[in-house]
Design a protein around this motif. Structure first.
Motif, PDB file in Angstrom:
ATOM      1  N   VAL A 209       9.786  -8.307   4.931  1.00  0.00           N
ATOM      2  CA  VAL A 209       9.219  -7.159   3.899  1.00  0.00           C
ATOM      3  C   VAL A 209       7.910  -6.795   3.775  1.00  0.00           C
ATOM      4  O   VAL A 209       7.522  -5.736   3.872  1.00  0.00           O
ATOM      5  N   LEU A 210       6.949  -7.893   3.531  1.00  0.00           N
ATOM      6  CA  LEU A 210       5.539  -7.649   3.814  1.00  0.00           C
ATOM      7  C   LEU A 210       5.057  -7.052   4.919  1.00  0.00           C
ATOM      8  O   LEU A 210       4.373  -6.152   4.992  1.00  0.00           O
ATOM      9  N   GLN A 211       5.643  -7.455   6.120  1.00  0.00           N
ATOM     10  CA  GLN A 211       5.130  -6.676   7.627  1.00  0.00           C
ATOM     11  C   GLN A 211       5.632  -5.281   7.596  1.00  0.00           C
ATOM     12  O   GLN A 211       4.821  -4.415   7.741  1.00  0.00           O
ATOM     13  N   VAL A 212       6.842  -5.099   7.220  1.00  0.00           N
ATOM     14  CA  VAL A 212       7.316  -3.537   7.224  1.00  0.00           C
ATOM     15  C   VAL A 212       6.584  -2.734   6.362  1.00  0.00           C
ATOM     16  O   VAL A 212       6.242  -1.797   6.667  1.00  0.00           O
ATOM     17  N   ALA A 213       6.212  -3.379   5.097  1.00  0.00           N
ATOM     18  CA  ALA A 213       5.537  -2.490   4.116  1.00  0.00           C
ATOM     19  C   ALA A 213       3.985  -2.274   4.706  1.00  0.00           C
ATOM     20  O   ALA A 213       3.605  -1.039   4.401  1.00  0.00           O
ATOM     21  N   LEU A 214       3.383  -3.274   5.291  1.00  0.00           N
ATOM     22  CA  LEU A 214       2.072  -3.196   5.664  1.00  0.00           C
ATOM     23  C   LEU A 214       2.111  -2.054   7.039  1.00  0.00           C
ATOM     24  O   LEU A 214       1.272  -0.995   7.014  1.00  0.00           O
ATOM     25  N   LEU A 215       2.762  -2.203   7.832  1.00  0.00           N
ATOM     26  CA  LEU A 215       3.169  -1.669   9.040  1.00  0.00           C
ATOM     27  C   LEU A 215       3.268   0.092   8.949  1.00  0.00           C
ATOM     28  O   LEU A 215       2.762   0.858   9.331  1.00  0.00           O
ATOM     29  N   THR A 216       4.223   0.157   7.842  1.00  0.00           N
ATOM     30  CA  THR A 216       4.649   1.526   7.315  1.00  0.00           C
ATOM     31  C   THR A 216       3.584   2.168   6.685  1.00  0.00           C
ATOM     32  O   THR A 216       3.417   3.188   7.048  1.00  0.00           O
ATOM     33  N   ALA A 217       2.767   1.325   5.943  1.00  0.00           N
ATOM     34  CA  ALA A 217       1.507   2.060   5.349  1.00  0.00           C
ATOM     35  C   ALA A 217       0.506   2.583   6.375  1.00  0.00           C
ATOM     36  O   ALA A 217       0.029   3.635   6.492  1.00  0.00           O
ATOM     37  N   ILE A 218       0.248   1.611   7.437  1.00  0.00           N
ATOM     38  CA  ILE A 218      -0.683   1.888   8.489  1.00  0.00           C
ATOM     39  C   ILE A 218      -0.079   3.070   9.314  1.00  0.00           C
ATOM     40  O   ILE A 218      -1.009   4.172   9.609  1.00  0.00           O
ATOM     41  N   ALA A 219       1.341   3.324   9.621  1.00  0.00           N
ATOM     42  CA  ALA A 219       1.810   4.354  10.389  1.00  0.00           C
ATOM     43  C   ALA A 219       1.685   5.846   9.579  1.00  0.00           C
ATOM     44  O   ALA A 219       1.368   6.664  10.148  1.00  0.00           O
ATOM     45  N   LEU A 220       1.944   5.608   8.330  1.00  0.00           N
ATOM     46  CA  LEU A 220       1.859   6.891   7.530  1.00  0.00           C
ATOM     47  C   LEU A 220       0.390   7.273   7.605  1.00  0.00           C
ATOM     48  O   LEU A 220       0.182   8.721   7.427  1.00  0.00           O
ATOM     49  N   GLY A 221      -0.594   6.071   7.627  1.00  0.00           N
ATOM     50  CA  GLY A 221      -2.066   6.933   7.395  1.00  0.00           C
ATOM     51  C   GLY A 221      -2.252   7.302   8.826  1.00  0.00           C
ATOM     52  O   GLY A 221      -3.401   8.255   8.843  1.00  0.00           O
ATOM     53  N   LEU A 222      -1.677   7.161  10.177  1.00  0.00           N
ATOM     54  CA  LEU A 222      -1.944   7.810  10.989  1.00  0.00           C
ATOM     55  C   LEU A 222      -1.182   8.840  11.429  1.00  0.00           C
ATOM     56  O   LEU A 222      -1.097   9.291  12.638  1.00  0.00           O
ATOM     57  N   GLY A 223      -0.597   9.406  10.429  1.00  0.00           N
ATOM     58  CA  GLY A 223       0.257  10.580  10.612  1.00  0.00           C
ATOM     59  C   GLY A 223       2.017  10.515  11.065  1.00  0.00           C
ATOM     60  O   GLY A 223       2.503  11.392  11.656  1.00  0.00           O
ATOM     61  N   TRP A 224       2.315   9.240  10.626  1.00  0.00           N
ATOM     62  CA  TRP A 224       3.769   9.063  11.020  1.00  0.00           C
ATOM     63  C   TRP A 224       4.759  10.031  10.180  1.00  0.00           C
ATOM     64  O   TRP A 224       4.419   9.849   8.842  1.00  0.00           O
ATOM     65  N   SER A 225       5.687  10.463  10.872  1.00  0.00           N
ATOM     66  CA  SER A 225       6.710  11.272  10.037  1.00  0.00           C
ATOM     67  C   SER A 225       8.102  10.749  10.010  1.00  0.00           C
ATOM     68  O   SER A 225       8.941  11.230  10.836  1.00  0.00           O
ATOM     69  N   PRO A 226       8.380   9.635   9.309  1.00  0.00           N
ATOM     70  CA  PRO A 226       9.776   9.175   9.841  1.00  0.00           C
ATOM     71  C   PRO A 226      10.761   9.988   9.264  1.00  0.00           C
ATOM     72  O   PRO A 226      10.725  10.584   8.157  1.00  0.00           O
TER      73      PRO A 226
END
Length: 259
Positions: free
Chosen positions: A128-145
């Protein structure tokens, strides 16, 4: 009033704590040990984060016309699950078995199945902690899930079960040093050949048909179908992960050696 009237009123009640409370306590302990281990943090947090940032910002892998982060984020989420549920758990459990920790815990009031349940729950908390961190990083890089969060959750749970079974099987059958070497080798091989960073269509057809059956490939491709393509739950990948989960957990339950 006689001195014996209230005998035992303040005496502690003998017996083990309820199983649920024991599992919760063991889960908290396992989670703290996972998060305090520097090598585990390297595998579970630092490497996936660095890979996501590096390959999203530097044009190294050809992902076609789509944004690199849209392709990479689902694969890195799959890698994070594998690093925690398989690699990290296999190494930690293997050395616990070597040093006799599992043997002592197995002789405690905590049932062995409850110990395995606590380890699995600790993995889920870490994820849960990993997914939250990686999602935040990806969103900061312009990810559009895109896609359905429930489908993502089903895939992550199935992937966790599959990798946990394989990790426990390895830890319970091999010597600790062999587990350490094998788990890290498998991590590197699946990082390259599991569709995490390099698209599977870059491989020859014969190799691709085999690679698609691997749990890391099923998880990364399934997450990509949902998060990048907006698809519903990809049943083919879900069934592959479920098959690995049944095989891995079943074999671990049968062959795991506590000493």
């Amino acid at each position: 009033m006689s001195s014996g009237t209230h005998t035992g009123t303040y005496a502690p009640k003998p017996g083990a704590a309820p199983v649920g409370r024991m599992i919760a306590a063991q889960t908290a302990l396992e989670t703290r040990m996972l998060l305090r281990n520097g090598e585990q943090l390297l595998l579970t947090v630092i490497i996936p984060s660095l890979l996501l940032v590096l390959f999203s910002t530097v044009d190294i892998v050809d992902t076609g016309s789509e944004k690199a982060v849209d392709f990479l984020a689902p694969g890195v989420l799959a890698l994070a699950v594998m690093s925690t549920a398989f690699t990290g758990q296999a190494i930690a459990t293997g050395f616990e078995r070597r040093y006799g920790v599992l043997k002592r815990l197995g002789a405690s009031p905590l049932p062995r199945w409850a110990l395995m349940a606590a380890k699995t729950l600790a993995v889920l908390v870490t994820e849960v902690l990993q997914v939250a961190l990686l999602t935040a990083i990806a969103l900061g890089l312009g990810w559009s899930p895109q896609g359905d969060p429930l489908s993502v959750l089903v895939l992550l749970v199935l992937g966790t079960a599959a990798f946990s079974g394989l990790g426990l099987l390895m830890a319970g059958t091999l010597r600790a040093e062999a587990t350490l070497a094998a788990a890290n080798l498998v991590f590197l091989l699946l990082l390259v050949g599991g569709g995490v960073i390099v698209p599977l269509d870059r491989f020859p057809d014969a190799a691709r048909s085999v690679l698609e059956l691997l749990p890391i490939s099923a998880l990364s491709e399934g997450l990509r179908d949902v998060l990048q393509g907006g698809a519903a739950l990809p049943w083919e990948q879900a069934l592959i992960l479920a098959a690995w989960a049944v095989l891995g957990l079943g074999a671990a339950a049968k062959f795991f050696r506590w000493e």
